[in-house]
Design a protein around this motif. Structure first.
Motif: not given
Length: 621
Positions: A191-207
């Motif tokens: 519930g804290s830290g990096a959110a599980a967010v995906h881009d328009q190509n359905y790839v998980l965002l990361q650094n």
């Protein structure tokens, strides 16, 4: 360029990329995060986290121990499945978890497939609000945790929840049902830290897959609000929620509002997604841990972070020492704060101190004390000296306030405040600030001190908490400061390499070389100390004489010259009740990291940092 994303309902790609938290936080099972690109909930779901092409992540089932039968169930906690916040409060239509004991005699080993049943392995969750009773469709049943959906037709209000296990009913637990209270899915499932967010190509965002202004991203969680469809079935076709435009929602990224393109269910019952466009941020706000703050129907969700770069796919990396290039203020900012006549600052910090105390009545035995700390402060400043303080202007009487790097300075009197005409007011940033790091979670609770006002500090923090690694900080916000998230890289400990015996007695006629390792390679090490004289009764005579030296960390050592020690008075002694008391002074080695800048709504300048200190009690002779 603005990416196109369906406004009315998720696109097929969005519908297929489904995040989930499958295993509970119990001792009998491993907790793992699920990001499953599946179209059928009935497919086998596993619990070993692994990445495949196109962000394919799948879970292998973890078998849980079969519970002992025959004992009455007991409920201890009710939480949103993703946010794990606002205990006891659940939104209509949200996935929630119930924690307790003896909740299920026969545990499930996979998620229940659609159509979801309200009776799973002879286990039910009963909710009573007013005169209305509803039963939650269940996803799984474990001995210490259940997961289900709060039916959308459950009335808003306060009531009770109970678990029925094989005919045995638990004592009731209070529950508050609200229209909307979103819980954001984070990668670590806490519930804290990096959110599980995906881009328009359905790839998980990361650094290395950061998003940019104008691009669309997908957020996941649960608790947007009620729907009118059948919540036991796949949320598609005539049963789809559509865009829940009746639910008020705001999304802020780096304190900037983001345009919401869609908010509604995925194909999975209870699981929501929010599609937003990344706004243009302030130059200093881009980074790998930009705060993501969501509010639905006036209720703030748990705070997550998201990697955002002004351009390119890599978010601004931390410089050595854990600092972003935006940690310093700009002249435009300083001018703006001076013109406003007030300035607000927020600081969140970790610390580790090591102290050596000497018992002269017990043969000079040395006691070593190590203490870790986690604290925060939020302050509003004003007054006639505000401009001079922000510009760093010193009064004419201050010929030199700090030594140059590689040198020392002696203060025969403790320097007065160079900016006495500053008013300071402690600000309220909410009930607590939370730190998550390699050693777990710490909470700095709000305290109202008689002197100094509001402070935030963790109580009884273990002295093993502050270690090298990545930390994230979150605050839910309060009357004076909004919800925020920040990060910090803590370097390996600054360690003094000298034998402690070298600091028991310091000959003022000799120089002393202090040696160290670790710490922040980009900031300076401070070596400071003091000595004072006492009367025959033990009362201090005048102010202590203080010295301060600055040395670059990468030098690894610094020699305090005899000319500095020679300016300190010798340590005295006094006699009382037939006992002779030896007066000891101080010498300390300390360093503060450069830290990071963090965006906090209503706070002009927010920072995160950590520090180390080593303190000794020498007799100066």
């Amino acid at each position: 360029m603005v990416e196109s994303i369906a406004l009315g309902e998720p696109s097929q790609g969005f519908r297929q990329l489904i995040p989930w938290a499958i295993c509970p936080f119990t001792s009998s099972t491993r907790v793992l995060l699920l990001l499953v690109p599946r179209t059928k909930i009935s497919e086998n779901i596993t619990s070993q986290y692994e990445m495949e092409s196109m962000s394919r992540l799948l879970l292998l089932t973890v078998l849980c121990a079969i519970a002992m039968q025959g004992q009455n169930p007991a409920v201890t906690e009710i939480l949103n499945n993703y946010g794990l916040s606002n205990p006891g409060t659940v939104a209509q239509g949200a996935i929630f978890i119930v924690k307790g004991t003896n909740l299920a005699d026969q545990e499930t080993t996979t998620l229940q497939s659609v159509p979801l049943q309200t009776n799973l392995r002879n286990v039910q969750i009963r909710i009573i609000i007013g005169g209305t009773t509803t039963f939650a469709p269940l996803y799984y049943a474990l001995r210490t945790q259940l997961a289900g959906i709060l039916p959308s037709n459950t009335p808003v209000g306060t009531g009770t929840l109970a678990v029925i296990n094989n005919g045995k009913t638990s004592s009731t637990r209070p529950i508050t049902v609200v229209r909307s209270a979103f819980g954001l899915l984070t990668i670590n499932g806490s519930g804290s830290g990096a959110a599980a967010v995906h881009d328009q190509n359905y790839v998980l965002l990361q650094n290395t897959n950061a998003t940019n202004p104008g691009r669309a991203v997908i957020l996941y969680g649960s608790g947007l609000g009620p729907t009118t469809g059948n919540e036991s079935l796949e949320q598609s076709g005539a049963n789809a929620s559509g865009d829940l435009t009746s639910i008020p929602i705001t999304v802020q990224i780096g304190s900037r509002p983001a345009q919401v393109l869609y908010r509604g269910r995925t194909i999975f019952p209870g699981l929501d997604q929010i599609n937003v466009l990344i706004p243009t941020l302030d130059a200093a706000a881009y980074g790998c841990n930009v705060a993501l703050v969501i509010t639905t129907n006036g209720v703030a969700a748990n705070v997550g972070t998201i990697p955002v770069s002004a351009s390119g796919s890599t978010c601004p990396a931390n410089t050595p020492g854990g600092a972003n290039s935006g940690v310093m203020t700009t002249q435009d900012e300083v001018n703006r704060w001076i013109a406003a006549g007030t300035y607000t600052a927020g600081a969140v910090g970790l610390g580790r101190s090591t102290g050596y105390s000497i018992d002269d009545f017990n043969g000079g035995v040395t006691t070593v004390t190590k203490q870790d700390s986690f604290s925060a402060s939020f302050t509003r400043m004003g007054g006639a000296d505000l401009g001079r303080m922000l510009r760093g202007e010193l009064p004419a009487s201050y010929s030199q306030y700090l030594p140059n790097v590689g040198s020392c300075i002696v203060y025969n009197t403790i320097p007065a405040d160079p900016w006495p005409q500053i008013t300071r007011t402690a600000l309220d940033a909410g009930p607590a600030i939370v730190s998550s790091g390699p050693s777990g979670t710490a909470v700095a609770e709000r305290n109202n001190q008689q002197v100094g006002g509001l402070t935030y500090a963790a109580r009884n923090l273990a002295n093993t908490y502050v270690n090298a690694g990545q930390y994230s900080f979150t605050g839910s916000g309060g009357p004076d400061a909004g919800a925020f998230a920040g990060n910090l890289e803590v370097y390996p400990d600054l360690v003094v390499l000298n034998n402690p015996e070298e600091f028991k007695t310091i000959n003022r006629a000799n120089s002393l070389t202090v040696r160290w390792s670790g710490g922040d390679p980009q900031t300076n090490v401070q070596i400071q100390g003091f000595s004072y004289s006492v009367s025959n009764l033990g009362a201090p005579i005048g102010a202590p004489t203080v010295f301060l030296c600055l040395a670059p960390n990468n030098a690894g050592q610094f020699t305090v010259p005899a000319s500095i020690f020679g300016q300190l008075p010798p340590s005295g002694s006094f006699t009382s009740s037939g006992l002779t008391f030896l007066v000891r002074g101080s010498i300390a080695v300390a360093q503060a990291s450069r830290g990071n800048r963090v965006s906090i709504p209503n706070i002009d300048y927010g920072t995160t940092a950590n520090s180390w200190s080593w303190a000794y009690q020498p007799r100066y002779q």
